[in-house]
Design a protein around this motif. Structure first.
Motif, mmCIF file in Angstrom:
data_model
loop_
_atom_site.group_PDB
_atom_site.id
_atom_site.type_symbol
_atom_site.label_atom_id
_atom_site.label_comp_id
_atom_site.label_asym_id
_atom_site.label_seq_id
_atom_site.Cartn_x
_atom_site.Cartn_y
_atom_site.Cartn_z
ATOM 1 N N UNK A 130 -1.251 7.174 -2.025
ATOM 2 C CA UNK A 130 -0.432 8.196 -1.359
ATOM 3 C C UNK A 130 0.969 8.305 -1.933
ATOM 4 N N UNK A 131 1.348 7.325 -2.758
ATOM 5 C CA UNK A 131 2.762 7.212 -3.109
ATOM 6 C C UNK A 131 3.315 8.426 -3.862
ATOM 7 N N UNK A 170 0.860 -1.192 0.000
ATOM 8 C CA UNK A 170 0.000 0.000 0.000
ATOM 9 C C UNK A 170 0.895 1.241 0.000
ATOM 10 N N UNK A 171 1.693 1.416 1.025
ATOM 11 C CA UNK A 171 2.655 2.516 1.053
ATOM 12 C C UNK A 171 4.033 1.878 1.206
ATOM 13 N N UNK A 172 4.818 1.851 0.128
ATOM 14 C CA UNK A 172 6.066 1.093 0.181
ATOM 15 C C UNK A 172 7.036 1.618 1.249
ATOM 16 N N UNK A 193 6.705 3.144 4.061
ATOM 17 C CA UNK A 193 6.376 2.871 5.453
ATOM 18 C C UNK A 193 6.166 1.394 5.694
ATOM 19 N N UNK A 195 5.596 0.478 15.551
ATOM 20 C CA UNK A 195 6.172 0.371 14.212
ATOM 21 C C UNK A 195 7.623 0.809 14.218
ATOM 22 N N UNK A 196 7.910 1.837 15.000
ATOM 23 C CA UNK A 196 9.277 2.331 15.042
ATOM 24 C C UNK A 196 10.188 1.304 15.711
ATOM 25 N N UNK A 254 7.124 10.525 17.308
ATOM 26 C CA UNK A 254 7.388 9.314 18.084
ATOM 27 C C UNK A 254 8.807 8.822 17.827
ATOM 28 N N UNK A 255 9.220 8.860 16.562
ATOM 29 C CA UNK A 255 10.569 8.386 16.238
ATOM 30 C C UNK A 255 11.634 9.214 16.924
ATOM 31 N N UNK A 300 3.646 -0.230 4.782
ATOM 32 C CA UNK A 300 2.233 -0.492 5.045
ATOM 33 C C UNK A 300 1.690 -1.374 3.933
ATOM 34 N N UNK A 313 -1.809 -0.487 10.860
ATOM 35 C CA UNK A 313 -2.339 0.817 10.450
ATOM 36 C C UNK A 313 -3.672 0.640 9.737
ATOM 37 N N UNK A 361 -9.658 8.706 9.848
ATOM 38 C CA UNK A 361 -9.473 7.948 8.628
ATOM 39 C C UNK A 361 -10.832 7.657 8.003
ATOM 40 N N UNK A 404 -6.188 0.303 12.289
ATOM 41 C CA UNK A 404 -6.567 1.574 12.892
ATOM 42 C C UNK A 404 -7.491 2.356 11.975
ATOM 43 N N UNK A 405 -7.215 2.303 10.683
ATOM 44 C CA UNK A 405 -8.061 3.034 9.736
ATOM 45 C C UNK A 405 -9.503 2.555 9.850
ATOM 46 N N UNK A 435 2.336 3.815 16.397
ATOM 47 C CA UNK A 435 3.512 4.396 15.741
ATOM 48 C C UNK A 435 4.792 3.987 16.478
ATOM 49 N N UNK A 436 4.712 3.991 17.805
ATOM 50 C CA UNK A 436 5.896 3.594 18.566
ATOM 51 C C UNK A 436 6.239 2.134 18.295
ATOM 52 N N UNK A 458 -6.060 12.374 7.951
ATOM 53 C CA UNK A 458 -5.575 11.347 8.868
ATOM 54 C C UNK A 458 -4.136 10.971 8.542
ATOM 55 N N UNK A 497 7.761 12.519 22.950
ATOM 56 C CA UNK A 497 6.451 11.996 23.349
ATOM 57 C C UNK A 497 5.512 13.057 23.918
ATOM 58 N N UNK A 515 -3.128 5.285 18.644
ATOM 59 C CA UNK A 515 -2.399 5.596 17.410
ATOM 60 C C UNK A 515 -0.929 5.869 17.710
ATOM 61 N N UNK A 516 -0.687 6.628 18.767
ATOM 62 C CA UNK A 516 0.718 6.891 19.131
ATOM 63 C C UNK A 516 1.434 5.593 19.475
#
Lengths: 506, 491
Positions: B474-475, A73-75, A77, A190-191, B410-411, A79, A139, B394, A142-143, A187-188, B399, B415, A183-184
């Motif tokens: 989105x790409x 979907x999103x290369x 990231x 995923x990181x 976050x990265x 996703x 993700x 979303x 979440x969507x 993201x954490x 979103x 925080x 959501x946060x």
């Protein structure tokens, strides 16, 4: 198993139907309404039949995800559109597709305003619900999870009761506030792990200190959804103001998001934190069981009463999930399914008399058995199922959860068991006030019994309530392996951590 | 550094073309009769802005400098310029109908917008404080004039005056900061400055200078605590001008802010990161809380843009954290993605606001939208989608914008910033969904005037398609933002 994209078809067929209604309904308002109803019923029925194909083709011997589809979907990231189901999610998908059909049938006559938009909202909601349960990319999950807010907000707000604005806002903002923290956390995660693929996250070991925070963030979201005491207050408002079908979906499917979330995310992904917070979960759930049951006893509004009973029932689910043994977890899932049938049916039961009398006040009714014998019978069956009478689906979940709880912690089990007694109190009290007694009120004297459409709505739920009550193995067998796999992961992660800290301490 | 006798004009081709086009249209307008002149300059202006965007796109995006290193053209500048030019073109396109109805359809309007845009695209290519200031002032002077374009109306005149006085103050602060930096560093060029500070140390005077520069630029992006002008100017200015304020100058100022902060002062990130974090948090909170009680939709959009700038600044705060170059680059990239999405949502929303007319009068009250879902379901759907998107729900574009911004936070381990940000977005969601409530839940009011101009319709449809379907594709935008960031940091 075939290459046919079962899951995507089940997910997106309703959306296609919604777009079809949106673009191709022409003519007078009456024609549009009729067409919209027909299309929605057809589409949701076909979707349900296709979703049965999932069950038929489901392999109960593996805990792997099945019907997996994956596209990039999103290369950048990493996703992906990645879906698949296992024994835990299978029945929630089926529950969503079934209840949507019933909702559309139940709204056939009660919704006369903006029928087209109503049907579109329900079909979109179905897509989002199924997508939520099937998503294997965090993700993507979440969507779907969050997007559900939009149709539900509109359903409560447009077709709801007098205080609908308040209820819709409260529903939206409560849920959103919980979700953004999740959501946060996503993201954490995923990181930390470098992936959004849930199949990999399920076996990724997050650092123990991080797990605590992640668990709390997910808890914020799921606790609101379940809903757990003390963040349950949006639920009675939303239920009371929502149209009947809205309440059905809310109680039947949306509340399961929370329980499903705990089982899918919190327990396998953050096992250490789950163990650490088990006392918290137990405490909150016990309070919910006792407190909301007592509150339900004092309600004057039928929908509110059932809403509070939902909170109490869902507390059983969280108790079962965190007791973390096979019986309790299977019981939790079975109880969610049963609650999906029974609470949906009870809201429909209320809807039947509401359509006739436009009142949800218990005091409006009394002695309905004299005019509506069929109704009284159906109400009684679902009431008994809610109480947990053996032979109905409610019994299976409750008894499994209680067995598991007594194994895990007998005090918690003992407190939870009081919920059964209190549940019987408020349901029987409700039933007595609505159905029995003399039929003294004049406007009730001409009330009609169930018509064919209404019976058709109740029939599948009746069937399921008895089927699951008498032969639960049909349902339990599909989830055995997945639940074992979940618990295996949960306990081995805890054991591994225990061993590691023991070595470090030495 | 050898200065070529003949500078490389080709790098400034978009600016030169736009300046010539503006002057040509000015002359044309002066010689034609008033009615037809307005139409000619309007369409001519849109065309010129789009052609300029085309020129930018067709240029080689490698990082190159000219005019004695005071002017830079790179992928970053190209990205920002295209956003600025396209949004300005959209605004001029939408403005025509409004101007005619309010009898202020003078031919100067599109020309002033073009000149302001010229200033903006010069700003994002500035590689020297003097060049920066020239671009900024060209932009600001033109904007002061169009803010009070409805000169018979007191509100518009007030808006123009307020904007001018406060804008001049901000420019003064900026100049003061620049002179401090010059005084302590001895140069105004970004390249020598970056070399000077490459090792992270800087005299206190420079730090004070940076603070003043940041304050001046924060005014331009309307970040708290320099936001006070925004609601009044948004409310008072003619609506198309408000639409312009909400997009093009914000993008330009953000571009400038990025260029200045990560360029010459990039290695001093530790010194200015706290400031950016503070104004980001303050903007997010104020944008969310102060908008709750607004009844006027233009004021609401003002607070919304303050909040959104707060979110965008998260990206800059991340970029200040020089620890990991990848995270740093991601911060800028995600900021660009956020800004691009912001442009589409705002242009679309203003297209709806521009159609809110009853009996020939503009409606600015939010309650005026009551029952829009019955009287004009398609417009209600579009505005509803924009509102949900701005609230960050979303599957709409907004979103993803927020997702990317928070991913950076976050990265980088910021925080508190991320948590305050998401909670502020919940508060902000309240007023966005209140608009949906007014449109869908409330009893229908009288319908708006119809028909809706072709201009609004087309802008509305384009924004709607972008906001709704961005999540599927989105790409391209992400790739564009990635290239822009790479050329900014790598060059």
């Amino acid at each position: 198993m075939t290459d046919f994209p079962w899951l995507s078809v089940v997910t997106f067929l309703p959306l296609v139907g919604a777009l079809f209604i949106l673009f191709f309904s022409r003519g007078t308002a009456e024609q549009v309404a009729r067409d919209a109803r027909a299309v929605a019923l057809w589409v949701s029925s076909i979707t349900f039949l296709v979703s049965l194909g999932l069950w038929v083709n489901f392999d109960v011997r593996t805990s792997d995800f099945q019907f997996v589809e994956k596209f990039v979907w999103v290369p950048g990231l990493d996703l992906a559109y990645h879906v698949g189901i296992d024994g835990i999610s299978l029945f929630f998908v089926l529950l969503s597709t079934l209840l949507t059909v019933l909702c559309i049938l139940a709204s056939w006559e009660s919704i006369q305003e903006r029928v087209k938009e109503y049907m579109v909202a329900f079909l979109i909601l179905e897509t989002l619900m199924v997508g939520m349960f099937a998503a294997l990319d965090i993700v993507l999950f979440y969507v779907f999870f969050e997007a559900v807010l939009i149709p539900m907000y509109l359903i409560i707000g447009i077709w709801g009761g007098p205080r609908r604005n308040y209820a819709a806002f409260k529903f939206f903002l409560y849920t959103l506030a919980g979700s953004v923290l999740m959501l946060l956390a996503i993201l954490a995660m995923m990181y930390q792990s470098g992936t959004s693929d849930m199949t990999r996250l399920l076996t990724f070991d997050f650092a123990p200190s991080l797990q605590t925070w992640l668990w709390l963030a997910f808890f914020a979201s799921f606790a609101v959804k379940v809903p757990m005491w003390p963040v349950h207050t949006w639920l009675p408002d939303a239920h009371v103001e929502a149209p009947t079908a809205g309440s059905v979906i809310l109680a039947g499917v949306l509340l399961k998001f929370g329980g499903y979330g705990f089982l899918r995310f919190s327990m396998p992904m953050f096992p250490l934190a789950s163990l650490e917070f088990t006392p918290l979960m137990f405490t909150l759930s016990i309070i919910a069981v006792i407190y909301t049951s007592l509150v339900a006893l004092a309600q004057e509004d039928m929908k509110k009463l059932i809403a509070y009973s939902s909170v109490a029932h869902m507390a059983f689910v969280t108790l079962g999930a965190f007791a973390a043994n096979t019986q309790a977890v299977e019981g939790a899932i079975a109880h969610m399914l049963s609650h999906g049938f029974v609470s949906a049916a009870l809201f429909l039961v209320v809807g039947v008399v509401y359509d006739r009398m436009h009142s949800r006040e218990i005091a409006t009714y009394g002695g309905l058995v004299h005019r509506m014998p069929k109704y009284a019978l159906i109400f009684m069956i679902f009431m008994m199922a809610s109480v947990g009478l053996p032979g109905t689906s409610g019994f299976v979940g409750e008894v499994l959860v209680l067995i598991g709880l007594f194994k895990a912690n007998s005090w918690v089990g003992a407190f939870a068991a009081t919920g059964l007694i209190l549940g019987a109190c408020y349901m029987l009290y409700l039933y007595r006030r609505v159905i029995f007694g003399q039929l003294t009120k004049d406007n009730l004297k001409s009330i009609g019994d169930l018509n064919m459409r209404e019976i058709a709505v109740f029939a599948p739920l009746l069937l399921l309530v008895f089927w699951m009550g008498i032969y639960p193995e049909t349902f339990l067998s599909a989830m055995h392996v997945s639940v074992e796999n979940l618990l295996e992961r949960y306990h081995s992660a805890i054991a591994a951590h225990g061993a590691a800290t023991a070595i470090a301490a030495r | 550094m050898p200065i070529a006798v003949v500078p490389n004009f080709a790098l400034a081709a978009p600016e030169i073309f736009l300046a010539l086009a503006a002057m040509a249209l000015l002359v044309t307008g002066a010689f034609m009769n008033e009615r037809s002149a307005a139409r000619v300059t309007s369409y001519g202006g849109v065309l010129a802005l789009l052609v300029t965007a085309g020129i930018v796109l067709s240029m080689n995006k490698a990082s190159r400098m000219t005019f004695g290193e005071t002017f830079i053209f790179d992928g970053f500048a190209a990205f920002m310029k295209v956003m600025i030019l396209v949004s300005a073109a959209a605004v001029v396109f939408m403005a025509k109908e409004y101007l005619i109805r309010h009898e202020i359809d003078r031919f100067e309007f599109p020309i002033l917008v073009m000149l302001a845009t010229l200033g903006m695209i010069m700003m994002v290519s500035a590689n020297d404080f003097i060049a920066l200031y020239l671009g900024l002032e060209l932009q600001s002077l033109a904007l002061y004039v169009i803010a009070s374009f409805q000169r018979d109306g007191t509100r518009s005149a007030e808006a123009g005056l307020k904007y001018f006085v406060l804008g001049a103050l901000a420019s003064g602060m900026l100049l003061y900061g620049m002179s401090l930096v010059y005084g302590f560093a001895g140069t105004t060029g970004f390249v020598p400055l970056a070399d000077l500070f490459a090792h992270g140390g800087a005299p206190t005077g420079v730090i004070v200078g940076i603070v003043f520069i940041l304050a001046g630029l924060a005014f331009k992006v309307s970040a708290v605590p320099f936001h006070m002008w925004t609601p009044d100017v948004y409310e008072g200015a003619p609506t198309p001008v408000t639409a312009l304020f909400a997009v093009a100058p914000k993008i330009a100022a953000m571009g400038l802010l990025i260029r200045v902060m990560v360029g010459p002062f990039g290695d001093l990130g530790g010194q200015w990161q706290q400031i950016v974090i503070f104004i980001s948090i303050a903007s997010m909170i104020l944008g969310a809380v102060a908008a709750i009680n607004q009844r006027n939709i233009k004021r609401l959009m003002a607070y919304s843009s303050i909040g959104n700038m707060g979110y965008a600044l998260i990206g800059l705060a991340v970029a200040a954290e020089a620890a990991d170059p990848v995270i740093r680059a991601d911060g800028i990239r995600n900021m660009l993605i956020f800004l691009a999405i912001y442009v589409f949502m705002n242009v679309g929303t203003f297209a709806v606001i521009l159609t809110m007319r009853r009996g020939g009068r503009m409606i600015e009250d939010i309650d005026g939208l009551a029952g829009l879902s019955k009287t004009n379901p398609l417009m209600a759907l579009c505005l509803g989608v924009f509102m949900f998107s701005m609230a960050g729900i979303p599957p709409f574009a907004g979103f993803l914008g927020k997702l990317y911004i928070f991913q950076s936070a976050v990265q980088a381990g910021l925080f508190p910033l991320a948590i305050i940000g998401v909670l502020a977005s919940v508060v902000a969601a309240f007023y966005y969904i209140r608009i949906v409530k007014v449109m869908y839940f409330d009893a229908a009011d009288e319908a708006f005037d119809s028909p809706i101009g072709m201009e609004m319709k087309s802008i509305l449809v384009i924004s709607f398609i972008f906001v709704t379907f961005f999540i599927l594709f989105p790409v391209p935008l992400i790739a564009g933002a990635t290239r822009a960031t790479a050329s900014l940091l790598g060059g």
